[in-house]
Write an enzyme that holds these catalytic residues in place. Structure first.
Site, mmCIF file in Angstrom:
data_model
loop_
_atom_site.group_PDB
_atom_site.id
_atom_site.type_symbol
_atom_site.label_atom_id
_atom_site.label_comp_id
_atom_site.label_asym_id
_atom_site.label_seq_id
_atom_site.Cartn_x
_atom_site.Cartn_y
_atom_site.Cartn_z
ATOM 1 N N LYS A 41 0.856 -1.200 0.000
ATOM 2 C CA LYS A 41 0.000 0.000 0.000
ATOM 3 C C LYS A 41 0.887 1.243 0.000
ATOM 4 O O LYS A 41 2.107 1.152 0.162
ATOM 5 C CB LYS A 41 -0.899 -0.025 1.239
ATOM 6 N N TYR A 74 12.410 31.496 6.486
ATOM 7 C CA TYR A 74 11.185 32.142 6.981
ATOM 8 C C TYR A 74 11.209 32.338 8.487
ATOM 9 O O TYR A 74 11.679 31.488 9.236
ATOM 10 C CB TYR A 74 9.975 31.281 6.637
ATOM 11 N N MET A 82 8.268 25.219 1.272
ATOM 12 C CA MET A 82 7.470 24.284 0.475
ATOM 13 C C MET A 82 8.349 23.491 -0.488
ATOM 14 O O MET A 82 8.196 22.280 -0.628
ATOM 15 C CB MET A 82 6.380 25.041 -0.290
#
Ligand SMILES: *Cc1c(COP(=O)(O)O)cnc(C)c1O
Length: 385
Positions: A33, A260, A308
């Site tokens: 899976k 950041y 990101m």
């Protein structure tokens, strides 16, 4: 290069063989899976096709993709299937999980056209995870209700909640509940309850087969499992390496903010490397708190907040690493090694989550060479660079 995964399919096959030898006469059902725990569903399945009794996936779509690719081995879908897709599951000769005798079981029976081959089903009993499964008290009646021409009861199974914990009595409690729930089931119906940890630590849970996920990829279900099994001389081979490449390096003075929130400031004159991967590529956002990667054969800290699509690494201790140099998140680099377990722990999670979240879009390079007949413990990497 943004990032690349290298996966050794022969290592996966050797892990399956090692587990099969450990649990015999019980059989190993590889769990593939979550894109084969990030290793790549189709390639892993292809490497196992014909050599295992069955594989387990979570979703019907995974099973259908396997069938479309020509995969011939039996497939058990562990999770729920939308009623509208039950007929497609039957047509693809997929084995389904049933956990009650209500509407879902009726829909599944209805999906078998009159005169068609029966649907192979595994009845799931909840013995203590409080997840999928029928209650132990309801099991005998539900199992009797599955005795109908539309169904072929291939298996009865359950899942363990605390098999990694050697001092827990809960595994035996669950086994006892499972035995009670399935007492009336004919002996030829396969019984399975163990995943990797139980198959390793609790021989009495092996029953007819074990559903092995994490172990076939060469990863341990827990540090405790690793310690106990290695003391007994049982080894696994990690099958996956994860690399990226430094985009550029900033030579900066002490007290320079990085990333950041200015969450990190250099503590000394530093070489800060920029990496082209971030949390969208599977690097946890909090990796900058304590995770290391390998660069120039050294362990180097991820610093600042992971973005990101980018992240930062302190290369001050790795003067040889510059723009274009490889960075290893999981794998080996010269004398240094980073295991998925250690990397995961530094990110506050487990190896399962790190590999399962490696995006399907990251390029995967496969090697599938059996080592030469005279194997030594230290094989050369199948990805000789
Ligand atoms: C994922 C899963 C497994 C495999 O577990 P591992 O710890 O990876 O071996 C087995 N059974 C079920 C029901 C699962 O969901």
């Amino acid at each position: 290069m943004i990032a690349e995964l290298r996966i050794d399919l022969a290592a996966i096959r050797r892990n399956v063989a090692a587990l099969a030898a450990l649990v015999a006469p019980a059989r190993v059902v590889p769990v593939i899976k979550a894109n084969a725990y990030g290793h790549g569903l189709l390639d892993v399945a292809h490497a196992l096709d014909g050599s295992v009794p069955r594989v387990a996936v979570y979703e019907l779509d995974e099973a259908l993709a396997l069938r479309e690719a020509g995969f011939a081995t039996p497939i058990h879908v562990l999770g729920p299937v939308a009623p509208a897709a039950l007929a497609a599951a039957h047509a693809a000769d997929v084995e389904l999980t049933l956990w009650d005798r209500g509407a879902y079981a009726r829909d599944a029976a209805a999906a078998v056209r009159h005169g068609g081959a029966p649907l192979r089903v595994h009845a799931k009993i909840d013995t203590g995870v409080t997840r999928l499964g029928m209650r132990v008290d309801d099991a005998p009646a539900a199992l009797r209700s599955f005795e109908r021409p539309e169904f072929d009861l291939a298996g009865v199974f359950s899942h363990l909640a605390a098999a990694e914990e050697l001092d827990s009595t809960f595994t035996h409690e669950q086994l006892e509940r499972f035995a009670r729930a399935t007492a009336g089931v004919p002996a030829h119906v396969e019984r399975h309850i163990a995943a990797t940890a139980a198959a390793m630590l609790w021989p009495e849970t092996r029953l007819d087969s074990v559903r092995a996920g994490i172990g076939i990829y060469g990863l341990w279900p827990s540090p405790e499992t690793e310690r106990v099994m290695r003391e007994r001389g049982f080894e696994l081979e990690p099958a996956l390496e994860w690399r990226t490449e430094i985009v550029l390096v900033h030579e900066v003075p002490a007290h320079t903010p990085v990333g950041y929130g200015c969450a990190y400031h250099t503590k000394r004159p530093s070489r800060i490397g920029v990496l082209p991967i971030g949390y969208a590529e599977g690097l946890p956002r909090n990796a900058g708190e304590s995770a290391h990667v390998l660069a120039g054969g050294r362990r180097c800290r991820i610093v600042g907040r992971v973005c990101m699509n980018m992240a930062f690494v302190d290369l001050t201790e790795a003067p040889g690493a510059g723009a274009g140099s490889p960075v290893t998140l999981i794998g080996v680099d010269g004398p240094a090694a980073m295991g998925a377990d250690e990397f995961a722990a530094a990110c506050g999670t487990i190896a399962y989550e790190i590999v399962a979240r490696l995006p399907a879009g990251v390029p995967r390079r496969y090697a599938d060479a059996e080592p030469a007949a005279s194997t030594t413990r230290l094989r050369p990497s199948p990805f000789a660079r």
